[in-house]
Scaffold this motif. Structure first.
Motif, PDB file in Angstrom:
ATOM      1  N   MET A   1       0.847  -1.333   0.196  1.00 20.42           N
ATOM      2  CA  MET A   1       0.184   0.279   0.190  1.00 20.42           C
ATOM      3  C   MET A   1       0.631   1.094   0.292  1.00 20.42           C
ATOM      4  N   TYR A   2       0.462   2.213  -0.665  1.00 16.56           N
ATOM      5  CA  TYR A   2       1.449   3.886  -0.615  1.00 16.56           C
ATOM      6  C   TYR A   2       0.616   3.851   0.510  1.00 16.56           C
ATOM      7  N   ASP A   3       1.781   5.014   0.717  1.00 20.19           N
ATOM      8  CA  ASP A   3       0.978   5.883   2.282  1.00 20.19           C
ATOM      9  C   ASP A   3       0.458   6.713   1.637  1.00 20.19           C
ATOM     10  N   PHE A   4      -0.386   7.603   2.446  1.00 23.80           N
ATOM     11  CA  PHE A   4      -1.468   8.874   2.278  1.00 23.80           C
ATOM     12  C   PHE A   4      -1.350   9.603   3.751  1.00 23.80           C
ATOM     13  N   GLN A  32     -13.440  -2.509   3.860  1.00 24.85           N
ATOM     14  CA  GLN A  32     -13.674  -4.021   3.493  1.00 24.85           C
ATOM     15  C   GLN A  32     -13.474  -4.055   2.192  1.00 24.85           C
ATOM     16  N   LEU A  35      -9.634  -0.984   2.137  1.00 25.09           N
ATOM     17  CA  LEU A  35      -8.029  -1.425   1.642  1.00 25.09           C
ATOM     18  C   LEU A  35      -7.075  -2.759   1.414  1.00 25.09           C
ATOM     19  N   LYS A  39      -4.392  -2.542  -1.209  1.00 25.22           N
ATOM     20  CA  LYS A  39      -3.038  -2.706  -0.690  1.00 25.22           C
ATOM     21  C   LYS A  39      -2.722  -3.397  -2.041  1.00 25.22           C
ATOM     22  N   GLN A 102     -16.750 -11.054  10.365  1.00 23.48           N
ATOM     23  CA  GLN A 102     -15.881 -10.513  10.559  1.00 23.48           C
ATOM     24  C   GLN A 102     -16.432  -9.072   9.370  1.00 23.48           C
ATOM     25  N   ARG A 106     -17.444  -5.128  10.108  1.00 29.02           N
ATOM     26  CA  ARG A 106     -16.424  -3.544   9.441  1.00 29.02           C
ATOM     27  C   ARG A 106     -17.352  -2.913   7.912  1.00 29.02           C
TER      28      ARG A 106
ATOM     29  N   ARG B  20      -0.372   4.350   5.996  1.00 22.70           N
ATOM     30  CA  ARG B  20      -1.399   3.185   5.592  1.00 22.70           C
ATOM     31  C   ARG B  20      -0.954   2.315   7.445  1.00 22.70           C
ATOM     32  N   LEU B  22      -1.593  -1.053   9.058  1.00 20.34           N
ATOM     33  CA  LEU B  22      -2.632  -2.030   9.426  1.00 20.34           C
ATOM     34  C   LEU B  22      -2.511  -1.859  10.736  1.00 20.34           C
ATOM     35  N   ASP B  41      -3.156 -12.342   4.180  1.00 18.62           N
ATOM     36  CA  ASP B  41      -3.358 -10.311   3.828  1.00 18.62           C
ATOM     37  C   ASP B  41      -4.412  -9.991   2.805  1.00 18.62           C
ATOM     38  N   THR B  42      -5.186 -11.154   2.784  1.00 15.08           N
ATOM     39  CA  THR B  42      -6.692  -9.933   1.315  1.00 15.08           C
ATOM     40  C   THR B  42      -7.519 -10.142   2.253  1.00 15.08           C
ATOM     41  N   SER B  43      -7.997 -10.375   3.398  1.00 13.11           N
ATOM     42  CA  SER B  43      -9.445 -10.603   4.389  1.00 13.11           C
ATOM     43  C   SER B  43     -10.000 -11.685   3.386  1.00 13.11           C
ATOM     44  N   GLN B  44      -9.839 -12.602   3.502  1.00 13.48           N
ATOM     45  CA  GLN B  44      -9.937 -14.314   3.479  1.00 13.48           C
ATOM     46  C   GLN B  44      -9.275 -14.508   4.697  1.00 13.48           C
ATOM     47  N   VAL B  49      -7.505 -12.755  13.027  1.00 12.05           N
ATOM     48  CA  VAL B  49      -9.087 -11.559  14.050  1.00 12.05           C
ATOM     49  C   VAL B  49      -8.383 -11.255  15.219  1.00 12.05           C
ATOM     50  N   VAL B  57     -12.871  -9.079  14.177  1.00 10.22           N
ATOM     51  CA  VAL B  57     -12.409  -8.358  13.087  1.00 10.22           C
ATOM     52  C   VAL B  57     -11.034  -9.155  12.314  1.00 10.22           C
ATOM     53  N   LYS B  58     -10.979  -8.393  11.474  1.00  9.10           N
ATOM     54  CA  LYS B  58      -9.696  -8.895  10.286  1.00  9.10           C
ATOM     55  C   LYS B  58      -8.506  -8.196  10.612  1.00  9.10           C
ATOM     56  N   CYS B  60      -6.409  -7.447   9.580  1.00  4.78           N
ATOM     57  CA  CYS B  60      -5.428  -7.290   8.013  1.00  4.78           C
ATOM     58  C   CYS B  60      -5.420  -6.124   7.409  1.00  4.78           C
ATOM     59  N   THR B  61      -7.031  -5.820   7.232  1.00  3.15           N
ATOM     60  CA  THR B  61      -8.675  -5.091   7.061  1.00  3.15           C
ATOM     61  C   THR B  61      -8.836  -3.343   7.765  1.00  3.15           C
ATOM     62  N   ILE B  62      -8.147  -3.238   8.520  1.00  2.00           N
ATOM     63  CA  ILE B  62      -8.228  -2.350   9.080  1.00  2.00           C
ATOM     64  C   ILE B  62      -7.426  -1.259   9.669  1.00  2.00           C
ATOM     65  N   LEU B  63      -6.884   0.327   9.340  1.00  2.34           N
ATOM     66  CA  LEU B  63      -5.803   1.088   9.902  1.00  2.34           C
ATOM     67  C   LEU B  63      -5.575   0.912  11.442  1.00  2.34           C
TER      68      LEU B  63
END
Lengths: 264, 167
Positions: A1-4, A32, A35, A39, A102, A106, B20, B22, B41-44, B49, B57-58, B60-63
């Motif tokens: 991921m690039y930064d922001f 969901q 992100l 990536k 999950q 979210r 960025r 996570l 790393d793809t929410s699957q 968790v 929550v996952k 890897c899918t929340i900042l």
């Protein structure tokens, strides 16, 4: 991921200001979809504007013959809301089948509808129920809102605030999931609202669309058998390693039958 | 550089992060809590968790910044300080609900949330459906489901202790 850069405004006005000032800023709610996309470097925002602190985007309430759901309502909230279950049980049932636990904890309805993924669930409920999209600037009819794959009538910087669902007499949803990814291969949302029948198909084409022949058939005779004889044209439907356009066309009729059966 | 303040397993920390970063990166790389795994790393896969304010929550899918101000529980926060395992951990051990163990932290965290959300108990089918967001690369699902079925009885107070696994 690039930064922001990350911003978390406390009001709708501040969020709109941040998004309007920078064309490369992106709103985030549950994240969901955004992100995973970031990536993959499919997008390079300069800043991300977190909407989760904005009270104006929250809430699920019944207003007369409408159900108004705020953009920030999570899938788990829609699935378990007593108001949704009482007014439009098919919508609660749909929300309870999006992604996994999950993701439902979210992901938000506003994010899903604004993203308009062809394999998303909510767009077919919005179109099938003839809902109205309320933004910070205007009100948009569902028929005008969805404009094909990942495209909507939202303008840059315009934010989805809430969705108003007219309460139907009957509504039902059915989908066939890809056995591995669990994304929708074909789904159908059928509804009878104020006597008018609408059938919305998701997953099968590049965007959600209305199946008007099935609408006519169900107007004449509301029963699974009425749509059983209506063939979906495969032309223009999605064709990929998971299923050909012809297979998806076949699924559309099967899912429409099941959706009518679910609606009762 | 932005900062995140959050309480992980009862301990409050303030950490410098990037926009960025996570949550799972914060947990593993900044706080050195490496029990939370990154599988896909793809929410699957669900190996990452954790609980954020009581919801699974996952990570890897929340900042990390989205978790600012929240209460986070990871696999390291389940056992008591004296080493007594959480009933779900105990059940995973008793029922041999792991083979390689990679998915186990995420499975346990998802399972606890699942049991807490179903106070009337779950059938085997409901447990299997509830685990949709967690993948076991050893395909060891049968014993995972048995462990959760046994643990829910203890967690809801319907059993004093864990039913022993069949020989």
């Amino acid at each position: 991921m690039y930064d922001f850069e990350y911003h978390k405004p406390g009001s709708l006005a501040d969020a709109v200001k941040l998004l309007s000032a920078d064309p490369d800023a992106r709103p985030i709610s549950g994240g969901q979809t955004l992100l995973p996309a970031l990536k993959h470097r499919l997008n390079k925002p300069t800043s991300v504007v977190d909407l989760s602190g904005i009270a104006e985007l929250r809430g699920i309430k019944r207003e007369g013959n409408k159900l108004v759901i705020g953009a920030l309502a999570k899938h788990v909230e829609v699935a378990t809301s007593p108001e949704v279950k009482a007014a439009i049980p098919a919508l609660a049932q749909m929300a309870g089948t999006i992604g996994d636990t999950q993701v439902r904890n979210r992901g938000t309805i506003g994010g899903s509808v604004a993203n308009n993924d062809p394999a998303a669930d909510y767009p077919s409920a919005v179109l099938g129920l003839n809902a109205t999209i309320v933004t910070d600037k205007r009100r948009i009819a569902a028929d005008d809102f969805f404009q094909g794959m990942f495209t909507t009538a939202l303008e840059p910087g315009e934010l989805l605030v809430a969705i108003e669902f007219p309460i139907p007499e009957k509504a039902g949803y059915a989908k066939m999931r890809n056995p591995a990814s669990r994304y929708v291969m074909a789904g159908a949302f059928v509804a009878k609202t104020g006597g008018a029948v609408r059938v919305a198909i998701n997953g099968a084409g590049p965007g959600v669309f209305r199946q008007t022949e099935m609408e006519k058939a169900l107007t004449a005779n509301w029963s699974p058998d009425a749509v059983a004889g209506v063939k979906q044209d495969a032309d223009g439907l999605n064709s990929d390693i998971h299923g050909s356009a012809e297979y998806r066309a076949h699924l559309v009729t099967v899912m429409a039958k099941r959706a009518v059966a679910n609606a009762g | 550089m932005p900062q995140v303040t959050l309480t992980v397993n009862g301990k409050t920390s303030t950490v410098d992060v990037e926009g960025r970063t996570l949550l799972v990166e914060l947990l593993r790389e900044k706080l050195r809590l490496t029990g939370t795994h990154v599988g896909c790393d793809t929410s699957q896969c669900g190996a990452c968790v954790v609980h954020v304010d009581g919801e699974s929550v996952k990570a890897c899918t929340i900042l990390a910044l989205q978790a600012n101000g929240s209460q986070v529980t990871t696999i390291e926060g389940l056992a008591k300080p004296d080493g007594t395992l959480h009933p779900m951990q105990e059940a995973f051990r008793e029922y041999h609900a792991l083979q390689c163990g990679f998915c186990t932290p995420g499975m346990v965290m998802s399972a606890i949330d699942l049991v807490q959300k179903h106070p009337d108990g779950m059938s085997e089918k409901e447990i299997r459906e509830g685990l949709e967001g967690n993948l076991c690369r050893c395909t060891g699902y049968h014993n995972i489901v048995k462990a959760i079925a046994a643990a829910q009885e203890v967690m809801h107070g319907r059993a004093q202790s864990l039913a022993p696994a069949a020989e």
